[in-house]
Design a protein around this motif. Structure first.
Motif, PDB file in Angstrom:
ATOM      1  N   PRO A  74       0.800  -4.270  -6.533  1.00 51.85           N
ATOM      2  CA  PRO A  74       0.562  -2.991  -7.208  1.00 51.85           C
ATOM      3  C   PRO A  74       1.565  -1.928  -6.749  1.00 51.85           C
ATOM      4  CG  PRO A  74      -1.470  -3.862  -6.294  1.00 51.85           C
ATOM      5  CD  PRO A  74      -0.369  -4.710  -5.774  1.00 51.85           C
ATOM      6  N   VAL A  75       1.835  -0.969  -7.646  1.00 45.99           N
ATOM      7  CA  VAL A  75       2.731   0.142  -7.336  1.00 45.99           C
ATOM      8  C   VAL A  75       1.883   1.320  -6.876  1.00 45.99           C
ATOM      9  CG1 VAL A  75       4.388   1.766  -8.313  1.00 45.99           C
ATOM     10  CG2 VAL A  75       4.474  -0.636  -8.971  1.00 45.99           C
ATOM     11  N   ASP A  76       2.288   1.940  -5.759  1.00 49.59           N
ATOM     12  CA  ASP A  76       1.602   3.116  -5.235  1.00 49.59           C
ATOM     13  C   ASP A  76       1.823   4.285  -6.199  1.00 49.59           C
ATOM     14  OD1 ASP A  76       0.661   5.281  -3.784  1.00 49.59           O
ATOM     15  OD2 ASP A  76       1.390   4.494  -1.881  1.00 49.59           O
ATOM     16  N   PRO A  77       0.751   4.940  -6.679  1.00 49.34           N
ATOM     17  CA  PRO A  77       0.927   6.024  -7.644  1.00 49.34           C
ATOM     18  C   PRO A  77       1.657   7.239  -7.073  1.00 49.34           C
ATOM     19  CG  PRO A  77      -1.398   5.759  -7.070  1.00 49.34           C
ATOM     20  CD  PRO A  77      -0.651   4.657  -6.414  1.00 49.34           C
ATOM     21  N   LYS A  78       1.634   7.412  -5.753  1.00 52.19           N
ATOM     22  CA  LYS A  78       2.267   8.583  -5.141  1.00 52.19           C
ATOM     23  C   LYS A  78       3.745   8.336  -4.840  1.00 52.19           C
ATOM     24  CE  LYS A  78       1.071  12.050  -1.701  1.00 52.19           C
ATOM     25  NZ  LYS A  78       0.150  12.351  -0.592  1.00 52.19           N
ATOM     26  N   THR A  79       4.060   7.218  -4.195  1.00 52.23           N
ATOM     27  CA  THR A  79       5.431   6.942  -3.758  1.00 52.23           C
ATOM     28  C   THR A  79       6.218   6.092  -4.750  1.00 52.23           C
ATOM     29  OG1 THR A  79       4.763   4.960  -2.543  1.00 52.23           O
ATOM     30  CG2 THR A  79       4.737   7.041  -1.340  1.00 52.23           C
ATOM     31  N   LYS A  80       5.546   5.493  -5.728  1.00 49.27           N
ATOM     32  CA  LYS A  80       6.171   4.617  -6.734  1.00 49.27           C
ATOM     33  C   LYS A  80       6.825   3.383  -6.112  1.00 49.27           C
ATOM     34  CE  LYS A  80       5.209   7.459 -10.044  1.00 49.27           C
ATOM     35  NZ  LYS A  80       3.820   7.435 -10.410  1.00 49.27           N
ATOM     36  N   LYS A  81       6.341   2.984  -4.926  1.00 47.26           N
ATOM     37  CA  LYS A  81       6.810   1.762  -4.278  1.00 47.26           C
ATOM     38  C   LYS A  81       5.648   0.793  -4.203  1.00 47.26           C
ATOM     39  CE  LYS A  81      10.342   3.954  -1.478  1.00 47.26           C
ATOM     40  NZ  LYS A  81      10.825   4.219  -0.111  1.00 47.26           N
ATOM     41  N   ARG A  82       5.964  -0.474  -3.908  1.00 41.48           N
ATOM     42  CA  ARG A  82       4.896  -1.468  -3.825  1.00 41.48           C
ATOM     43  C   ARG A  82       4.014  -1.196  -2.613  1.00 41.48           C
ATOM     44  NH1 ARG A  82       8.086  -6.986  -2.131  1.00 41.48           N
ATOM     45  NH2 ARG A  82       8.345  -6.475   0.044  1.00 41.48           N
ATOM     46  N   THR A  83       2.755  -1.589  -2.728  1.00 43.98           N
ATOM     47  CA  THR A  83       1.803  -1.327  -1.659  1.00 43.98           C
ATOM     48  C   THR A  83       0.749  -2.423  -1.623  1.00 43.98           C
ATOM     49  OG1 THR A  83       0.256   0.283  -0.750  1.00 43.98           O
ATOM     50  CG2 THR A  83       0.311   0.084  -3.115  1.00 43.98           C
ATOM     51  N   ARG A  84       0.105  -2.527  -0.472  1.00 40.42           N
ATOM     52  CA  ARG A  84      -1.042  -3.417  -0.369  1.00 40.42           C
ATOM     53  C   ARG A  84      -2.274  -2.658  -0.817  1.00 40.42           C
ATOM     54  NH1 ARG A  84      -1.460  -5.395   5.395  1.00 40.42           N
ATOM     55  NH2 ARG A  84      -0.770  -3.285   5.840  1.00 40.42           N
ATOM     56  N   VAL A  85      -3.342  -3.420  -1.119  1.00 40.92           N
ATOM     57  CA  VAL A  85      -4.569  -2.819  -1.627  1.00 40.92           C
ATOM     58  C   VAL A  85      -5.654  -2.937  -0.580  1.00 40.92           C
ATOM     59  CG1 VAL A  85      -6.343  -2.991  -3.416  1.00 40.92           C
ATOM     60  CG2 VAL A  85      -3.962  -3.386  -3.992  1.00 40.92           C
ATOM     61  N   GLY A  86      -6.370  -1.830  -0.365  1.00 40.45           N
ATOM     62  CA  GLY A  86      -7.507  -1.830   0.535  1.00 40.45           C
ATOM     63  C   GLY A  86      -8.757  -1.459  -0.236  1.00 40.45           C
ATOM     64  N   PHE A  87      -9.897  -1.693   0.381  1.00 43.93           N
ATOM     65  CA  PHE A  87     -11.175  -1.358  -0.245  1.00 43.93           C
ATOM     66  C   PHE A  87     -11.945  -0.420   0.674  1.00 43.93           C
ATOM     67  CE2 PHE A  87     -10.006  -5.424  -2.072  1.00 43.93           C
ATOM     68  CZ  PHE A  87     -10.198  -5.175  -3.421  1.00 43.93           C
ATOM     69  N   ARG A  88     -12.521   0.610   0.082  1.00 38.13           N
ATOM     70  CA  ARG A  88     -13.284   1.605   0.820  1.00 38.13           C
ATOM     71  C   ARG A  88     -14.666   1.675   0.183  1.00 38.13           C
ATOM     72  NH1 ARG A  88      -9.722   5.775   0.344  1.00 38.13           N
ATOM     73  NH2 ARG A  88     -10.495   6.261  -1.719  1.00 38.13           N
ATOM     74  N   ALA A 107      -4.518   2.510  -2.365  1.00 41.70           N
ATOM     75  CA  ALA A 107      -3.199   2.085  -1.902  1.00 41.70           C
ATOM     76  C   ALA A 107      -3.110   2.347  -0.402  1.00 41.70           C
ATOM     77  CB  ALA A 107      -2.114   2.846  -2.642  1.00 41.70           C
ATOM     78  N   LYS A 108      -2.738   1.333   0.365  1.00 40.47           N
ATOM     79  CA  LYS A 108      -2.703   1.479   1.811  1.00 40.47           C
ATOM     80  C   LYS A 108      -1.573   2.385   2.285  1.00 40.47           C
ATOM     81  CE  LYS A 108      -5.277  -2.380   3.485  1.00 40.47           C
ATOM     82  NZ  LYS A 108      -5.386  -3.386   4.516  1.00 40.47           N
ATOM     83  N   LYS A 109      -0.484   2.509   1.504  1.00 36.61           N
ATOM     84  CA  LYS A 109       0.637   3.351   1.936  1.00 36.61           C
ATOM     85  C   LYS A 109       0.268   4.821   1.900  1.00 36.61           C
ATOM     86  CE  LYS A 109       4.840   0.807   1.580  1.00 36.61           C
ATOM     87  NZ  LYS A 109       5.967   0.383   0.848  1.00 36.61           N
ATOM     88  N   SER A 110      -0.315   5.275   0.812  1.00 35.68           N
ATOM     89  CA  SER A 110      -0.577   6.711   0.654  1.00 35.68           C
ATOM     90  C   SER A 110      -2.059   7.079   0.745  1.00 35.68           C
ATOM     91  CB  SER A 110      -0.035   7.196  -0.688  1.00 35.68           C
ATOM     92  OG  SER A 110      -0.763   6.616  -1.748  1.00 35.68           O
ATOM     93  N   GLY A 111      -2.929   6.120   0.572  1.00 37.35           N
ATOM     94  CA  GLY A 111      -4.359   6.404   0.587  1.00 37.35           C
ATOM     95  C   GLY A 111      -4.913   6.838  -0.769  1.00 37.35           C
ATOM     96  N   GLU A 112      -4.070   6.862  -1.809  1.00 34.79           N
ATOM     97  CA  GLU A 112      -4.492   7.246  -3.152  1.00 34.79           C
ATOM     98  C   GLU A 112      -5.355   6.141  -3.775  1.00 34.79           C
ATOM     99  OE1 GLU A 112      -2.986   9.696  -5.635  1.00 34.79           O
ATOM    100  OE2 GLU A 112      -2.441  10.935  -3.913  1.00 34.79           O
ATOM    101  N   ASP A 113      -6.326   6.543  -4.600  1.00 39.43           N
ATOM    102  CA  ASP A 113      -7.132   5.567  -5.326  1.00 39.43           C
ATOM    103  C   ASP A 113      -6.309   4.922  -6.420  1.00 39.43           C
ATOM    104  OD1 ASP A 113      -9.241   6.224  -3.741  1.00 39.43           O
ATOM    105  OD2 ASP A 113     -10.339   7.362  -5.263  1.00 39.43           O
ATOM    106  N   LEU A 114      -6.577   3.640  -6.653  1.00 43.85           N
ATOM    107  CA  LEU A 114      -5.886   2.914  -7.725  1.00 43.85           C
ATOM    108  C   LEU A 114      -6.738   2.851  -8.974  1.00 43.85           C
ATOM    109  CD1 LEU A 114      -4.319  -0.043  -5.765  1.00 43.85           C
ATOM    110  CD2 LEU A 114      -3.174   1.960  -6.634  1.00 43.85           C
TER     111      LEU A 114
END
Length: 114
Positions: A74-88, A107-114
């Motif tokens: 998945p692409v991080d919506p904030k940084t537009k780079k690839r990221t891993r996915v976490g669940f909260r 998104a684990k890089k920025s913490g934004e919801d996917l």
């Protein structure tokens, strides 16, 4: 819960289309594959026949073939780079007052919801 869903923006990390991005059109969970628009395009020879809209013309068509889910991220919506996915796990409340827990993808890089 799935890490990649229909409508997600993804980037290809392996294969002949490495580095390309696209939106997920379909997820095939049994085969662990996804269909991404503009990625893994193959030519298909189509015989002329009838379809629901009328007569279908024959010839060579290009269609998107499934790609393995491990080859996309998945692409991080904030940084537009690839990221891993976490669940909260978040606590919520239903309209009738009862509590409920919801698993939210982020998104684990920025913490934004996917």
């Amino acid at each position: 819960m799935a890490r990649i869903k229909k409508g997600d923006q993804v980037i290809v990390i392996a294969g002949r289309d490495k580095g390309k991005t696209g939106r997920v059109l379909r997820v095939l969970p049994d085969a662990e594959r996804v269909v991404v628009e503009g990625i893994q395009r193959v030519t298909r020879h189509v015989k002329a026949g009838q379809s629901a809209q009328g007569a279908r013309t024959g010839g060579i068509e290009t269609v998107e073939a499934p790609i393995h889910a491990s080859n996309v991220m998945p692409v991080d919506p904030k940084t537009k780079k690839r990221t891993r996915v976490g669940f909260r796990v978040e606590e919520g409340e239903r309209p009738d007052g009862r509590k409920r827990t919801v698993r939210v993808r982020y998104a684990k890089k920025s913490g934004e919801d996917l």
